[in-house]
Design a protein around this motif. Sequence first.
Motif, PDB file in Angstrom:
ATOM      1  N   SER A 152      29.371  35.258  44.377  1.00  0.00           N
ATOM      2  CA  SER A 152      29.150  36.058  45.583  1.00  0.00           C
ATOM      3  C   SER A 152      29.624  35.315  46.820  1.00  0.00           C
ATOM      4  O   SER A 152      30.232  35.903  47.717  1.00  0.00           O
ATOM      5  CB  SER A 152      27.668  36.407  45.734  1.00  0.00           C
ATOM      6  OG  SER A 152      27.237  37.211  44.676  1.00  0.00           O
ATOM      7  N   ARG A 210      33.421  35.488  47.089  1.00  0.00           N
ATOM      8  CA  ARG A 210      33.882  36.772  47.622  1.00  0.00           C
ATOM      9  C   ARG A 210      33.665  36.841  49.133  1.00  0.00           C
ATOM     10  O   ARG A 210      34.527  37.304  49.863  1.00  0.00           O
ATOM     11  CB  ARG A 210      33.169  37.935  46.933  1.00  0.00           C
ATOM     12  CG  ARG A 210      33.755  38.292  45.586  1.00  0.00           C
ATOM     13  CD  ARG A 210      33.177  39.580  45.042  1.00  0.00           C
ATOM     14  NE  ARG A 210      31.732  39.554  44.867  1.00  0.00           N
ATOM     15  CZ  ARG A 210      31.098  39.032  43.832  1.00  0.00           C
ATOM     16  NH1 ARG A 210      31.783  38.480  42.853  1.00  0.00           N
ATOM     17  NH2 ARG A 210      29.789  39.059  43.752  1.00  0.00           N
ATOM     18  N   GLN A 211      32.514  36.382  49.600  1.00  0.00           N
ATOM     19  CA  GLN A 211      32.201  36.474  51.028  1.00  0.00           C
ATOM     20  C   GLN A 211      33.123  35.644  51.892  1.00  0.00           C
ATOM     21  O   GLN A 211      33.457  36.048  53.000  1.00  0.00           O
ATOM     22  CB  GLN A 211      30.753  36.061  51.296  1.00  0.00           C
ATOM     23  CG  GLN A 211      29.766  37.105  50.931  1.00  0.00           C
ATOM     24  CD  GLN A 211      28.361  36.752  51.392  1.00  0.00           C
ATOM     25  OE1 GLN A 211      28.095  35.664  51.885  1.00  0.00           O
ATOM     26  NE2 GLN A 211      27.457  37.692  51.236  1.00  0.00           N
ATOM     27  N   SER A 228      36.805  31.091  42.765  1.00  0.00           N
ATOM     28  CA  SER A 228      35.578  30.514  42.215  1.00  0.00           C
ATOM     29  C   SER A 228      35.725  29.006  42.023  1.00  0.00           C
ATOM     30  O   SER A 228      34.781  28.252  42.252  1.00  0.00           O
ATOM     31  CB  SER A 228      35.185  31.199  40.903  1.00  0.00           C
ATOM     32  OG  SER A 228      36.216  31.069  39.955  1.00  0.00           O
ATOM     33  N   THR A 234      39.643  45.865  49.800  1.00  0.00           N
ATOM     34  CA  THR A 234      39.718  46.235  48.380  1.00  0.00           C
ATOM     35  C   THR A 234      41.119  46.729  48.043  1.00  0.00           C
ATOM     36  O   THR A 234      41.706  46.316  47.043  1.00  0.00           O
ATOM     37  CB  THR A 234      38.664  47.308  48.047  1.00  0.00           C
ATOM     38  OG1 THR A 234      37.369  46.758  48.267  1.00  0.00           O
ATOM     39  CG2 THR A 234      38.789  47.789  46.611  1.00  0.00           C
ATOM     40  N   ARG A 292      43.473  43.786  47.939  1.00  0.00           N
ATOM     41  CA  ARG A 292      43.292  42.946  46.745  1.00  0.00           C
ATOM     42  C   ARG A 292      43.910  43.597  45.518  1.00  0.00           C
ATOM     43  O   ARG A 292      44.403  42.915  44.630  1.00  0.00           O
ATOM     44  CB  ARG A 292      41.799  42.703  46.484  1.00  0.00           C
ATOM     45  CG  ARG A 292      41.190  41.590  47.287  1.00  0.00           C
ATOM     46  CD  ARG A 292      39.810  41.214  46.773  1.00  0.00           C
ATOM     47  NE  ARG A 292      38.874  42.320  46.755  1.00  0.00           N
ATOM     48  CZ  ARG A 292      38.102  42.687  47.776  1.00  0.00           C
ATOM     49  NH1 ARG A 292      38.135  42.028  48.892  1.00  0.00           N
ATOM     50  NH2 ARG A 292      37.276  43.703  47.658  1.00  0.00           N
TER      51      ARG A 292
END
Length: 171
Positions: free
Chosen positions: A67, A70-71, A76, A158, A161
């Motif tokens: 999370s 993403r923010q 990752s 979105t 991406r």
Amino acid sequence: MAASNSLSLSWSDVEVGVMHGLRDWTMASDELNRHLSTWMGLPVSDAEALGQIVWAAQSDSPLSPASLARQIGMTSGAVSVLIDRLERAGYVTRHREGDDRRRVIVRPTAAALAGTERFLDFAGAEIAAAVRETPDDELRVIHAFLRRMVHAAAAANTRLREEPVSTRIDT
């Protein structure tokens, strides 16, 4: 989503003023984040992540590494390295939560909470006053507008991406 060029539309003075205000707030907020990074002795990206971790914990919605990634717009793997740095600095801890213990949550330490609280005590007075002095009916309108802006930006993000890079650039 409209298929027209947003910049070719006719904008009212108020609409232009709002867009400039949003840009100005973003720039001022970015500068505050840079000051937080200096205050906490962290790189800017680490301070941004720490701010998100503290905010989430104080909102009783702690973040997983995914999370957080993403923010703040990192992979990752990059966030894992960033969290390692924050752990070594004594600002966050990882916790395994849930029955199966697979879910990892990142939580701020007491040192992180104390440091960010001191920063906000020093740097946040004017911002808090501006919010507190705004009548509730205005705040409700602003809040609704900001929710629409966040939703619109999330939809655009979105779409960006999901669209292959090869279709974005004319060669």
